[in-house]
Write a protein that holds these residues in place. Structure first.
Motif, PDB file in Angstrom:
ATOM      1  N   ALA A  63       0.660  -1.553   0.185  1.00  0.00           N
ATOM      2  CA  ALA A  63      -0.014   0.174  -0.076  1.00  0.00           C
ATOM      3  C   ALA A  63       0.573   1.221   0.186  1.00  0.00           C
ATOM      4  O   ALA A  63       0.201   2.407  -0.603  1.00  0.00           O
ATOM      5  CB  ALA A  63      -1.377   0.168   1.163  1.00  0.00           C
ATOM      6  N   GLN A  64       2.486   1.162   0.859  1.00  0.00           N
ATOM      7  CA  GLN A  64       3.026   1.991   0.881  1.00  0.00           C
ATOM      8  C   GLN A  64       3.611   2.708  -0.553  1.00  0.00           C
ATOM      9  O   GLN A  64       3.633   3.515  -0.883  1.00  0.00           O
ATOM     10  CB  GLN A  64       3.565   2.139   1.749  1.00  0.00           C
ATOM     11  N   ASN A  86       0.854   3.870  -3.198  1.00  0.00           N
ATOM     12  CA  ASN A  86       0.414   5.247  -2.875  1.00  0.00           C
ATOM     13  C   ASN A  86       1.244   6.597  -3.162  1.00  0.00           C
ATOM     14  O   ASN A  86       1.391   7.142  -4.034  1.00  0.00           O
ATOM     15  CB  ASN A  86       0.852   5.296  -1.354  1.00  0.00           C
ATOM     16  N   ASN A 105       1.819   6.703  -6.722  1.00  0.00           N
ATOM     17  CA  ASN A 105       0.046   7.555  -7.558  1.00  0.00           C
ATOM     18  C   ASN A 105       0.907   9.059  -6.707  1.00  0.00           C
ATOM     19  O   ASN A 105       0.993   9.598  -8.221  1.00  0.00           O
ATOM     20  CB  ASN A 105      -1.504   7.141  -6.467  1.00  0.00           C
ATOM     21  N   ASP A 106       1.834   9.463  -6.210  1.00  0.00           N
ATOM     22  CA  ASP A 106       1.940  10.566  -5.497  1.00  0.00           C
ATOM     23  C   ASP A 106       2.577  11.231  -6.480  1.00  0.00           C
ATOM     24  O   ASP A 106       2.819  12.349  -6.834  1.00  0.00           O
ATOM     25  CB  ASP A 106       2.899  10.462  -3.740  1.00  0.00           C
TER      26      ASP A 106
END
Length: 188
Positions: free
Chosen positions: A58-59, A62, A65-66
Motif C-alpha cells: 500500500a505504501q 501510494n 500515485n503521488d
C-alpha cells in the motif's frame, strides 16, 4: 541523490548505506528513485509490489500515485495481482501468451469481461468470505501452451470452451465490443 531519497520517502542521510542495510520496501523505493532520476515521462513498473507484504504494498502504491501526480508521469503497471490492478489502474490490458486478449477501462474489464480468458482469470480470484462459495468459477481444462511454440490462431483456443474451427486457423484481432476492445471471434 539525497533529494531523490527524500522524494521516495527515505531518509536523505542514508545515501551511503549498503543495499543489505535496507529492507525490501526501502529497496523498492530506491529502485523507484533510480527510475525517476532522469525525469522520465513514462515509468514501466514490472511487478513492483509482488514480493512485499500488504502494508508495504500500500505504501509503494501510494508513493507511485503521488509521483504520478507530482511528476506528471504515465505508468505501465505489469502485475498478476488482480486486486492491485483493479484498484490502481485506469486502463487494463489482459494478455494471453504475449498477445492482447482484451483492453478497456478497469471497471469495464472487471465488471463486464468479454474475452473468455478474462472471464476465467476473474473467476479464479479468491472470495473474501470463505463461507461463501463462488458458483461461477471457470475451471480450464488442459495445460497452458508453450509461449515458445504457441498454438495457431487464437492462443487461448486450446483451453477455451467457446473454441471453434476459425479459432485454430485465424488469429483474432482487437475489435470493439461494448466499451472494450477484444481479440476473440466469439466474445461474451
Amino acid at each position: 541523490v539525497q533529494e531523490l531519497l527524500e522524494m521516495v520517502g527515505l531518509n536523505p542521510e542514508h545515501y551511503n548505506r549498503f543495499p543489505h542495510e535496507f529492507s525490501g520496501g526501502q529497496r523498492q523505493r530506491i529502485g523507484i528513485a533510480r527510475a525517476i532520476a532522469l525525469n522520465p515521462k513514462l515509468l514501466i513498473c514490472d511487478e513492483p509490489v509482488s514480493a512485499l507484504d500488504v502494508s508495504i504494498q500500500a505504501q509503494i502504491l501510494n508513493l507511485l500515485n503521488d509521483l504520478r501526480r507530482e511528476l506528471n508521469l504515465s505508468l505501465i503497471f505489469i502485475a498478476h495481482d488482480l486486486a492491485v490492478v483493479r484498484n490502481f489502474c485506469d486502463r487494463v490490458a489482459v494478455m494471453s501468451l504475449g498477445k492482447l486478449a482484451e483492453v478497456g477501462s478497469g471497471d469495464e474489464i472487471f465488471d463486464h469481461p468479454h474475452h473468455p480468458y478474462s472471464k476465467a482469470l476473474l473467476s479464479a480470484v479468491p472470495v473474501p468470505n470463505p463461507l461463501r462459495t463462488k458458483s461461477n468459477r471457470i475451471h480450464l481444462e488442459g495445460d497452458v501452451p508453450s509461449p515458445i511454440n504457441p498454438p495457431s490462431g487464437c492462443r487461448f483456443r486450446t483451453r477455451c470452451w467457446k473454441a471453434q474451427e476459425i479459432c485454430s486457423t485465424t488469429e483474432p484481432v482487437l475489435h470493439s465490443v461494448s466499451k472494450s476492445e477484444v481479440a476473440c471471434h466469439f466474445p461474451e
